[in-house]
Design a protein around this motif. Structure first.
Motif: not given
Length: 551
Positions: A217-245
């Protein structure tokens, strides 16, 4: 007669705490009487203020907490529960007052480095994820296009960002129709490509069903990921200090993307439930607002001059995928001498200039022996030599696909700058898609991406980037010291990596050895893998399964 020497180790703190105080400390420290202890169940603002005060006090951390901070534990009716996670948490109102006192006495920046927060940012475009992940002093985990297939709709819509300005303008229908078609092509191609992958690399007896499913499955998705546009939405989890935020929010406020400004506003609201005092400056007109204005103004002014001197729209200059633009030291022998000098410096008692003079008199074998001792036997890529390698640096100009850039951009020990996304640099079609029989559909989707980009460009030059598929090339510059290069090149060349960025880092390694002539540096990178990989995730999935079985 002299007294006998006391050779005992320094004992743990012997503070005379009452039974109640020890009970209190047990709730907020991982132990009550050792030299090393962790803080628990305290708001971030109190942790930061406690450490700031700690830096200018003779008291132990626990005595300081009991004497000067414990009275904050009385939670009053005016406190905000959202700011007091955990059991017996400190009252917000009093904690804020404490922070303001420490703020005025010690300075806000140093205190804001001592408190942090975890934040989840969901359904943001891949264009915005790169702005969020620009800061070096934070940790990020992003939803992977290798493991998550974007082949389903949410509430009848594909997962891509719809910019408010575009949706309110004349190109809204074209935008939705084009991206819907591209996503439909991606989703329809997955079963075909997955079947081809599994017929090309059939399962053997040593591979479990679970491992085989994941790897193919990873191989198939790797081959096709070039089709995804930059508008494709994603989820990001982050940890940072108050200063970095704070720095992140200032950048988002200054962004040209309405999406970035909106997400910045939402993040500020939520972070004020977690680390409110660390973010007091962000939306103050005389502090954060003028700071963001400065960032926006300088960007716009430089862009105006760039358009004047290097006008866009002219034919794209041809270039190799990876070009070594500059490096230092330029002479290979000087580079080797600089490295050996840096290696010896921490272990000598003379000035750097004196050590450099000694090194200049060494012959090749003597220098090689020093480097060999420094590098040692690296049994795996995590065994990395010290900071002497940072004396040497390289700058690369890269013209590679956006999908590969997304992975390389996350290396925060390098200096990376990138140009706006465009379809005018062209793209490549993975040869495997030709064999799988979906190359024509892939090409049609990429053409649709280019048509939408050109349509949006005159009216929405920034938002036009949303239309650009991952398979299109982006130009970026990476400057990296040799030690950071070792980490990046060895990690990203592993067989389980995506071919797009494996090819780039393999080229970087060859250029360090051959063009720069820094073979002693290239040879130290013993875990750079120049081999070809076919079913990239198979070995990694097998190793992960072995670890699960062992547990």
């Amino acid at each position: 007669m002299s007294e006998p020497l006391d050779t005992r180790p320094v004992p743990p703190p012997q503070d005379d705490f009452t039974a109640d105080e020890r009970t209190l400390l047990a709730r907020h420290f991982t132990n009550v009487d050792d030299h090393v202890a962790g803080l628990v169940d305290l708001p971030e603002v109190v942790k930061g203020a406690l450490f700031a005060r700690y830096s200018r006090s003779r008291k132990s951390i626990r005595r300081l907490f009991v004497d000067e901070f414990a009275d904050l534990l009385a939670v009053d009716d005016h406190d905000t529960p959202a700011d007091t996670p955990g059991g017996d948490a400190v009252g917000t109102t009093k904690a804020e007052g404490l922070y303001q006192r420490v703020f005025s006495e010690y300075g806000d920046d140093s205190v804001a480095q001592l408190g942090g927060a975890h934040v989840a940012i969901e359904e943001i475009s891949n264009l915005l994820t790169k702005q969020v992940e620009w800061g070096r002093l934070a940790a990020y985990l992003e939803q992977s296009t290798r493991y998550i297939a974007y082949d389903h709709q949410v509430d009848g819509r594909w997962r891509y960002h719809r910019d408010a300005d575009v949706m309110a303008g004349p190109h809204a229908r074209a935008y939705v129709d084009a991206l819907d078609t591209i996503f439909a092509t991606y989703a329809a191609s997955i079963p075909t490509v997955l079947e081809w992958v599994r017929s090309t690399w059939p399962q053997d007896e040593s591979t479990s069903d679970f491992v085989y499913r994941n790897a193919t499955k990873a191989k198939a998705l790797d081959l096709l990921r070039g089709l995804l546009p930059a508008a494709t939405t994603s989820n990001v989890g982050m940890f940072a200090s108050g200063q970095s935020y704070e720095l992140l929010l200032l950048r988002l406020q200054a962004s040209e993307l309405a999406e970035a400004r909106h997400v910045g506003t939402r993040m500020l609201a939520e972070l004020r439930h977690l680390v409110p005092s660390f973010l007091t400056r962000v939306d103050r007109p005389d502090r954060g607002v003028v700071w963001s204005d400065y960032l926006a103004t300088t960007r716009d002014d430089v862009r105006t001059l760039a358009d004047r001197h290097v006008p866009r729209g002219e034919p794209m200059d041809a270039a190799d995928e990876v070009t070594l633009v500059d490096w230092s030291p330029r002479d290979p022998v000087e580079a080797e001498q600089a490295l050996v000098t840096a290696i010896l410096h921490p272990h000598a008692d003379r000035s750097e200039q004196a050590i450099a003079q000694v090194v200049a008199r060494m012959d090749t074998d003597e220098r090689a022996a020093v480097v060999a001792a420094f590098v040692g036997e690296r049994r795996n890529r995590r065994h990395k030599p010290g900071r002497a390698l940072e004396r040497i640096w390289y700058r690369f100009d890269v013209l590679g696909d956006y999908g590969g850039f997304r992975d390389l951009q996350r290396h925060r020990m390098l200096t990376i700058e990138w140009q706006d996304l465009t379809t005018r640099h062209g793209h490549e079609t993975p040869p495997e898609l030709v064999d799988a029989g979906v190359a024509d559909a892939y090409a049609a989707a990429m053409e649709r991406s280019a048509e939408l980009y050109e349509r949006l460009l005159p009216d929405h030059p920034v938002q036009a980037q949303y239309a650009v598929c991952f398979g299109y090339r982006i130009r970026y510059s990476m400057q990296v010291n040799a030690r950071a290069a070792m980490q990046m090149l060895e990690l990203r060349s592993t067989p389980q990596g995506h071919p797009a960025y494996r090819r780039i880092v393999q080229s970087m390694h060859r250029l360090i050895a051959e063009q720069a002539g820094h073979r002693v540096v290239a040879d130290a990178m013993v875990h750079v893998d120049h081999g070809a990989a076919e079913l990239e995730r198979l070995a990694s999935e097998k190793a992960a399964e072995a670890r699960r079985i062992a547990r």
